[in-house]
Write a protein that holds these residues in place. Structure first.
Motif, PDB file in Angstrom:
ATOM      1  N   ASP A   1       0.821  -1.218   0.000  1.00 42.18           N
ATOM      2  CA  ASP A   1       0.000   0.000   0.000  1.00 42.18           C
ATOM      3  C   ASP A   1       0.855   1.267   0.000  1.00 42.18           C
ATOM      4  O   ASP A   1       0.557   2.249   0.688  1.00 42.18           O
ATOM      5  N   GLY A   2       1.936   1.225  -0.755  1.00 39.48           N
ATOM      6  CA  GLY A   2       2.795   2.407  -0.843  1.00 39.48           C
ATOM      7  C   GLY A   2       3.740   2.298  -2.021  1.00 39.48           C
ATOM      8  O   GLY A   2       3.710   1.322  -2.791  1.00 39.48           O
ATOM      9  N   ASP A   3       4.595   3.322  -2.188  1.00 39.30           N
ATOM     10  CA  ASP A   3       5.565   3.313  -3.285  1.00 39.30           C
ATOM     11  C   ASP A   3       6.736   2.408  -2.949  1.00 39.30           C
ATOM     12  O   ASP A   3       7.308   2.485  -1.834  1.00 39.30           O
ATOM     13  N   ASP A   4       7.092   1.549  -3.916  1.00 39.51           N
ATOM     14  CA  ASP A   4       8.294   0.734  -3.748  1.00 39.51           C
ATOM     15  C   ASP A   4       9.518   1.637  -3.695  1.00 39.51           C
ATOM     16  O   ASP A   4       9.520   2.775  -4.190  1.00 39.51           O
ATOM     17  N   ILE A   5      10.594   1.119  -3.107  1.00 40.55           N
ATOM     18  CA  ILE A   5      11.809   1.921  -2.906  1.00 40.55           C
ATOM     19  C   ILE A   5      12.968   1.277  -3.661  1.00 40.55           C
ATOM     20  O   ILE A   5      13.569   0.305  -3.172  1.00 40.55           O
ATOM     21  N   PRO A   6      13.309   1.775  -4.868  1.00 41.69           N
ATOM     22  CA  PRO A   6      14.471   1.234  -5.589  1.00 41.69           C
ATOM     23  C   PRO A   6      15.773   1.762  -4.988  1.00 41.69           C
ATOM     24  O   PRO A   6      15.850   2.911  -4.534  1.00 41.69           O
ATOM     25  N   SER A   7      16.801   0.931  -5.023  1.00 42.71           N
ATOM     26  CA  SER A   7      18.069   1.327  -4.404  1.00 42.71           C
ATOM     27  C   SER A   7      18.783   2.427  -5.181  1.00 42.71           C
ATOM     28  O   SER A   7      19.636   3.117  -4.615  1.00 42.71           O
ATOM     29  N   ASP A   8      18.458   2.582  -6.467  1.00 39.72           N
ATOM     30  CA  ASP A   8      19.135   3.618  -7.251  1.00 39.72           C
ATOM     31  C   ASP A   8      18.354   4.934  -7.276  1.00 39.72           C
ATOM     32  O   ASP A   8      18.675   5.829  -8.051  1.00 39.72           O
ATOM     33  N   ARG A   9      17.347   5.049  -6.425  1.00 42.22           N
ATOM     34  CA  ARG A   9      16.611   6.311  -6.353  1.00 42.22           C
ATOM     35  C   ARG A   9      17.544   7.386  -5.778  1.00 42.22           C
ATOM     36  O   ARG A   9      18.265   7.129  -4.799  1.00 42.22           O
ATOM     37  N   PRO A  10      17.541   8.619  -6.332  1.00 45.53           N
ATOM     38  CA  PRO A  10      18.432   9.686  -5.831  1.00 45.53           C
ATOM     39  C   PRO A  10      17.925  10.290  -4.527  1.00 45.53           C
ATOM     40  O   PRO A  10      17.417  11.413  -4.487  1.00 45.53           O
TER      41      PRO A  10
END
Length: 676
Positions: A575-584
């Motif tokens: 129920d939220g935004d996924d968190i990619p490791s390459d996000r700035p």
């Protein structure tokens, strides 16, 4: 991990299945044997026991005991906690320049030298490292190393040591020799504020992690790529060999077509030439006994010669006539000029009397002028001018004029006689020319009326045609010879040279393609070996996610590594935004938690791996960050409390600011608190 020989055999089998030729397979095997091997570490465990610091950033002087496996540097901001942690890194690694991670301005303001002395435990033995940095005209670094000190001051006075000697002594050299950058490799063991994700953003982190986990095939790809780019680099001639060869072959083909066309044209010309020569011989045979026409032609030629001769003589006489007439005209003009001369002299005398008397300055009137001219009276004194003076001057002038006039008249008469004689010669020549031209017309008329005229015209026409065809045949032969020589030069010199260059290019390109296939197969093997590591890391990170109950990661439930085979991943959130490791988001709480999760999982898995980097140190500075983060505070505190259980073999050093978010009593059971 599979055994080295098994991996080599499997890779070579796959390379062969991909269609790589046997002679290239030998090169692949050589690259594997020479570059695929486990890194050998001479040390099993490296930790820090004690550190003395002088003039490092905000620290004037400090001594910190790290004998306890878990230490928290606790205190107000700007008291030297971060500086102390940076001093740990500096003591072990030095000041690294020209790298993505740098240590800038480390010396305390107002000082020119800093000193750090670290006592490091290398497999339980003390190793002293004293590193001095002086800033004069530039930074100058001095290293003292003692691998068997008697006490903490036993650093000796011998020659300074090098960074390589330090790295070898503490067991870091196998990784450092790969030239990845000391601060880059250390960033896995150190989370610092300002850029918590500096390791995650490192482009070579996959290669580095492969080495740490014993996947040492990356060096095989590196060497294969180097061999492709250097040893198999195409020369400038090889780069254009295909185009150059095609161009020369096209030119040879065109020349051959041209030769074939010229040969056909040459055959036609020679056939026509032979026909015209045969016809000319027959015509000449028919005219062989016809003397009358030949006599008339001879007469025609002689008459034309005589006419030309007479015309030349007439032209010469005409030139003489023009010269004589010019002379006559000149004499006649001179005679006319003399008749005009006498009145002009009288007028000159009249005008030569002065306007005023040179004695009394009175004007001289017209009567006085006339008296001088008519009566011979002087206009000044009114006396008569002596007649002898006037008469003598007049007679002399007359005699001279008479003689000159007679001479001119004789010359004029002689010139007129010469003109008359020349005109007579010209009239005679013109008459003779007219006679010859009449005779020429008669002869030509006889030639026209002759029954041999048609044959003669045909003969002349054939002779002209034969000459033209001979010239054309000669030019064709010259052009054919030139094109044949050009082809011969190309086939003997240029073509073999280009074929050799092209063959060399072809072999290099084929070998390059084989190595690209080989590198792809090796990369696939790396990915297969990575898959086990990635699976273990994902499992460990998912276990760590259970700690986070209230903040950013409270709804995170799993971790998926990217499909490209590397170590980038995505934290899945319900129920939220996924968190990619390459996000700035390196400076955000989300970025900090992502890095903390990944670093902890990697270090946890390294302890389960056999032969790897011996550094057993994990530094975390400002885990609560400088900005308020009350939402994540309970999770961070809980995570740090359980961190010793996840990393039991690691020495933990934390730097925590004394704020309302951090309760040092919450860590007193797990950590040794060093107050600042």
């Amino acid at each position: 991990m599979p055994e080295r020989d098994e991996v080599i055999d499997e890779i070579l089998e796959r390379v062969s299945e991909e269609g790589v030729p046997e002679e290239h397979t030998d090169l692949c095997e050589s690259l594997l044997v020479d570059n695929y091997g486990s890194l050998e570490y001479s040390v099993d465990e490296l930790k820090l026991r004690h550190l003395d610091i002088e003039n490092f950033r905000v620290i004037k002087e400090n001594s910190i005991d790290f004998g306890n496996e878990r230490t928290i540097l606790f205190g107000e901001n700007e008291e030297g906690k971060t500086s102390s942690l940076e001093a740990v890194r500096f003591n072990l690694l030095g000041r690294q320049e020209d790298q993505r991670i740098k240590l800038t301005g480390p010396i305390r303001d107002g000082k020119s030298t800093l000193v750090t002395t670290g006592n490091w435990s290398v497999d339980g033995s003390d190793h002293l490292i004293r590193r001095t940095l002086t800033n004069g005209s530039g930074y100058s670094e001095t290293i003292r190393l003692n691998t068997d000190p008697q006490d903490l001051d036993d650093l000796g006075w011998g020659s300074p040591n090098t960074q390589e000697e330090v790295s070898r002594a503490v067991g870091l050299w196998p990784i450092e020799s790969k030239q990845l950058g000391r601060y880059n490799t250390f960033s896995l063991f150190c989370l610092m504020p300002g850029n918590f994700k500096i390791f995650l953003k490192w482009q070579k982190k996959s290669k580095y992690l492969d080495m740490l986990f014993g996947i040492n095939l990356a060096s095989v790809i590196t060497e294969s790529s180097r061999y492709r780019n250097n040893e198999l680099e195409l020369s400038e001639d090889e780069k254009t060999a295909a185009e150059d060869l095609a161009d020369v072959e096209s030119r040879v083909s065109k020349l051959q077509d041209d030769i074939e066309s010229l040969q056909g044209e040459q055959e036609q010309v020679e056939a026509k030439l032979n026909d015209r020569k045969s016809e000319l011989r027959r015509t000449q045979d028919l005219l062989g006994h016809k003397d009358e026409l030949e006599d008339l032609e001879a007469q025609e030629t002689e008459i034309k010669r005589q006419i030309n001769k007479l015309q030349d003589e007439r032209q010469e006489y005409l030139s003489q006539l023009r010269t004589v007439e010019q002379k006559i005209n000149r004499y006649q003009e001179m005679d006319m000029g003399e008749h005009l001369h006498e009145p002009s002299q009288e007028l000159q005398k009249y005008m030569s009397v002065p306007d005023r008397c040179p004695i009394c300055t009175n004007e001289v009137d017209d009567d006085q002028r006339r008296r001088l001219l008519n009566d011979g009276d002087c206009p000044l004194c009114r006396k008569s001018v002596p007649s002898e003076r006037i008469e003598v001057g007049t007679e002399r002038d007359v005699e001279e004029k008479i003689v000159e006039r007679e001479q001119r008249e004789e010359a004029l008469e002689e010139a007129q006689e010469q003109r008359q004689r020349i005109q007579g010669e010209i009239e005679l020549l013109e008459s003779r020319i007219d006679d010859y031209e009449t005779e020429l017309e008669n002869v030509r008329a006889q030639i026209q009326q002759s029954d041999e005229k048609e044959l003669l015209d045909r003969k002349n026409e054939l002779q002209s045609t034969v000459e033209e065809l001979n010239e054309k045949a000669t030019n064709l032969q010259i052009e054919l010879n030139a094109k044949r020589e050009t082809i011969e030069d190309m086939q003997e010199d240029r073509l073999p040279e280009l074929e050799e260059v092209y063959e060399s290019r072809k072999k290099k390109v084929e070998k390059k393609d084989s190595l690209k296939t080989f590198e792809r197969v090796v990369q696939n093997q790396i990915n297969r070996e990575r898959e086990e590591i990635r699976t273990n890391l994902a499992t460990t990170m998912e276990n760590l996610l259970d700690i986070f109950e209230e903040g950013t990661l409270s709804d995170a439930f799993t971790v998926d590594f990217d499909s490209d085979g590397g170590y980038d991943f995505t934290i899945r959130v319900r129920d939220g935004d996924d968190i990619p490791s390459d996000r700035p988001n390196e400076n955000s709480n989300e970025g900090k938690l992502t890095a903390l999760l990944f670093h902890t999982a990697v270090l946890n898995q390294l302890t389960k791996h056999g032969d790897t980097l011996p550094l057993r140190l994990f530094i975390i500075d400002s885990p609560y960050s400088e900005s308020p983060d009350t939402r994540n505070t309970p999770d961070i505190t809980n995570f740090l409390q359980q961190l010793p259980d996840f990393l039991p073999e690691f020495q933990l050093i934390l730097g925590i600011a004394d704020t309302n978010m951090a309760d040092k009593d919450a860590f007193s059971d797990q950590y040794n608190i060093v107050n600042f």
